[in-house]
Design a protein around this motif. Structure first.
Motif, PDB file in Angstrom:
ATOM      1  N   GLY A 117      18.152  34.380  36.561  1.00  0.00           N
ATOM      2  CA  GLY A 117      18.719  35.000  35.368  1.00  0.00           C
ATOM      3  C   GLY A 117      19.806  36.024  35.658  1.00  0.00           C
ATOM      4  N   ASN A 118      19.772  36.657  36.840  1.00  0.00           N
ATOM      5  CA  ASN A 118      20.770  37.697  37.134  1.00  0.00           C
ATOM      6  C   ASN A 118      21.693  37.344  38.300  1.00  0.00           C
ATOM      7  OD1 ASN A 118      19.351  38.213  39.520  1.00  0.00           O
ATOM      8  ND2 ASN A 118      18.473  40.133  38.807  1.00  0.00           N
ATOM      9  N   VAL A 119      21.564  36.136  38.827  1.00  0.00           N
ATOM     10  CA  VAL A 119      22.314  35.735  40.009  1.00  0.00           C
ATOM     11  C   VAL A 119      23.827  35.834  39.811  1.00  0.00           C
ATOM     12  CG1 VAL A 119      22.381  33.254  39.491  1.00  0.00           C
ATOM     13  CG2 VAL A 119      22.327  34.012  41.856  1.00  0.00           C
ATOM     14  N   SER A 120      24.296  35.665  38.600  1.00  0.00           N
ATOM     15  CA  SER A 120      25.743  35.719  38.360  1.00  0.00           C
ATOM     16  C   SER A 120      26.188  37.038  37.719  1.00  0.00           C
ATOM     17  CB  SER A 120      26.194  34.522  37.516  1.00  0.00           C
ATOM     18  OG  SER A 120      25.521  34.503  36.293  1.00  0.00           O
ATOM     19  N   SER A 121      25.306  38.023  37.697  1.00  0.00           N
ATOM     20  CA  SER A 121      25.688  39.345  37.195  1.00  0.00           C
ATOM     21  C   SER A 121      26.764  39.936  38.092  1.00  0.00           C
ATOM     22  CB  SER A 121      24.482  40.289  37.180  1.00  0.00           C
ATOM     23  OG  SER A 121      23.484  39.807  36.322  1.00  0.00           O
ATOM     24  N   THR A 122      27.718  40.617  37.480  1.00  0.00           N
ATOM     25  CA  THR A 122      28.835  41.180  38.231  1.00  0.00           C
ATOM     26  C   THR A 122      28.476  42.551  38.791  1.00  0.00           C
ATOM     27  OG1 THR A 122      30.374  40.003  36.810  1.00  0.00           O
ATOM     28  CG2 THR A 122      31.272  41.816  38.086  1.00  0.00           C
ATOM     29  N   VAL A 123      28.830  42.749  40.067  1.00  0.00           N
ATOM     30  CA  VAL A 123      28.643  44.028  40.748  1.00  0.00           C
ATOM     31  C   VAL A 123      29.937  44.359  41.480  1.00  0.00           C
ATOM     32  CG1 VAL A 123      26.148  43.716  41.013  1.00  0.00           C
ATOM     33  CG2 VAL A 123      27.684  42.961  42.840  1.00  0.00           C
ATOM     34  N   LYS A 124      30.070  45.594  41.912  1.00  0.00           N
ATOM     35  CA  LYS A 124      31.230  46.018  42.712  1.00  0.00           C
ATOM     36  C   LYS A 124      30.841  46.041  44.187  1.00  0.00           C
ATOM     37  CE  LYS A 124      34.618  47.614  39.928  1.00  0.00           C
ATOM     38  NZ  LYS A 124      35.773  46.776  39.746  1.00  0.00           N
ATOM     39  N   PHE A 126      33.015  46.471  47.967  1.00  0.00           N
ATOM     40  CA  PHE A 126      34.293  46.683  48.649  1.00  0.00           C
ATOM     41  C   PHE A 126      35.438  46.824  47.635  1.00  0.00           C
ATOM     42  CE2 PHE A 126      32.036  43.809  51.826  1.00  0.00           C
ATOM     43  CZ  PHE A 126      31.459  44.856  52.504  1.00  0.00           C
ATOM     44  N   GLY A 127      35.143  47.474  46.513  1.00  0.00           N
ATOM     45  CA  GLY A 127      36.161  47.742  45.501  1.00  0.00           C
ATOM     46  C   GLY A 127      36.531  46.565  44.617  1.00  0.00           C
ATOM     47  N   ARG A 128      35.808  45.466  44.747  1.00  0.00           N
ATOM     48  CA  ARG A 128      36.112  44.286  43.945  1.00  0.00           C
ATOM     49  C   ARG A 128      34.893  43.824  43.183  1.00  0.00           C
ATOM     50  NH1 ARG A 128      38.396  40.213  48.231  1.00  0.00           N
ATOM     51  NH2 ARG A 128      37.204  41.496  49.641  1.00  0.00           N
ATOM     52  N   ASP A 129      35.138  43.132  42.090  1.00  0.00           N
ATOM     53  CA  ASP A 129      34.050  42.525  41.332  1.00  0.00           C
ATOM     54  C   ASP A 129      33.590  41.258  42.044  1.00  0.00           C
ATOM     55  OD1 ASP A 129      34.139  44.430  39.324  1.00  0.00           O
ATOM     56  OD2 ASP A 129      35.454  43.255  38.032  1.00  0.00           O
ATOM     57  N   THR A 130      32.282  41.106  42.126  1.00  0.00           N
ATOM     58  CA  THR A 130      31.679  39.903  42.688  1.00  0.00           C
ATOM     59  C   THR A 130      30.328  39.720  42.009  1.00  0.00           C
ATOM     60  OG1 THR A 130      31.188  38.726  44.756  1.00  0.00           O
ATOM     61  CG2 THR A 130      30.529  41.057  44.644  1.00  0.00           C
ATOM     62  N   THR A 131      29.660  38.645  42.279  1.00  0.00           N
ATOM     63  CA  THR A 131      28.333  38.439  41.696  1.00  0.00           C
ATOM     64  C   THR A 131      27.267  38.954  42.656  1.00  0.00           C
ATOM     65  OG1 THR A 131      28.079  36.239  42.679  1.00  0.00           O
ATOM     66  CG2 THR A 131      29.097  36.362  40.466  1.00  0.00           C
TER      67      THR A 131
END
Length: 177
Positions: A117-124, A126-131
């Protein structure tokens, strides 16, 4: 007949792949590499812990502290909790291994918190958005990359690395005679 066999095999393969989620696969990869890295750190003799091949910028201990400090960044990004172990500041094998264990426990919590359910949640990171998945997947990739260097250090000291030594009938990581 060959076509029918192909379709049956494809259907069975697809059902097996669906039985294991993407998060379960990632967690399995984490379990494998964290064991290899920890065993490598624990099994390298104290006398060889500061070993570094000619021209190599890092000692074996530096590889271990690099992994521990990287764990805190990548798993911290995935979990949303930034902490440090300052492994690079440790000077004894016991302190380095303790920092590695602390970083592994921190990552264990991040992997445990990952689900479909949260695997594709966006996090920061190294200064970039990623999952969350990408952050933790990169952690596994990074550990495998650095463990590859650790295995070379083992071989240069005539010691079988844990990933080979722990296979059945491989000799338990002892120095070659």
């Amino acid at each position: 007949m060959k076509t029918a066999t192909f379709f049956i095999a494809a259907a069975l393969s697809a059902s097996v792949m669906q039985a294991q989620s993407i998060t379960a696969e990632l967690k399995n990869q984490w379990e494998g590499i964290k064991g290899n890295v920890l065993k490598a750190a624990e099994r390298m003799p104290d006398a060889d812990f500061k070993f570094k091949p000619e021209g190599e910028p890092r000692t074996f201990a530096d590889l271990v502290t690099h992994i521990a400090d990287a764990h805190m960044g990548m798993c911290g990004a995935a979990s949303g909790e930034m902490k440090k172990v300052d492994a690079a500041s440790k000077t004894t094998k016991a302190d380095v291994v303790a920092a590695l264990k602390e970083s592994i426990a921190f990552c264990d919590a991040a992997y445990a918190g990952l689900n479909d359910g949260n695997v594709s949640s966006t996090v920061k990171m190294f200064g970039r958005d990623t999952t969350k998945f990408s952050a933790l997947n990169f952690n596994v990739i990074h550990d495998n990359e650095v463990y590859g260097s650790m295995a070379v250090y083992y071989r240069l000291k005539n010691i079988v690395p844990p990933s080979t030594a722990d296979r059945p009938a491989m000799g338990g990581g002892k120095k070659k005679e």
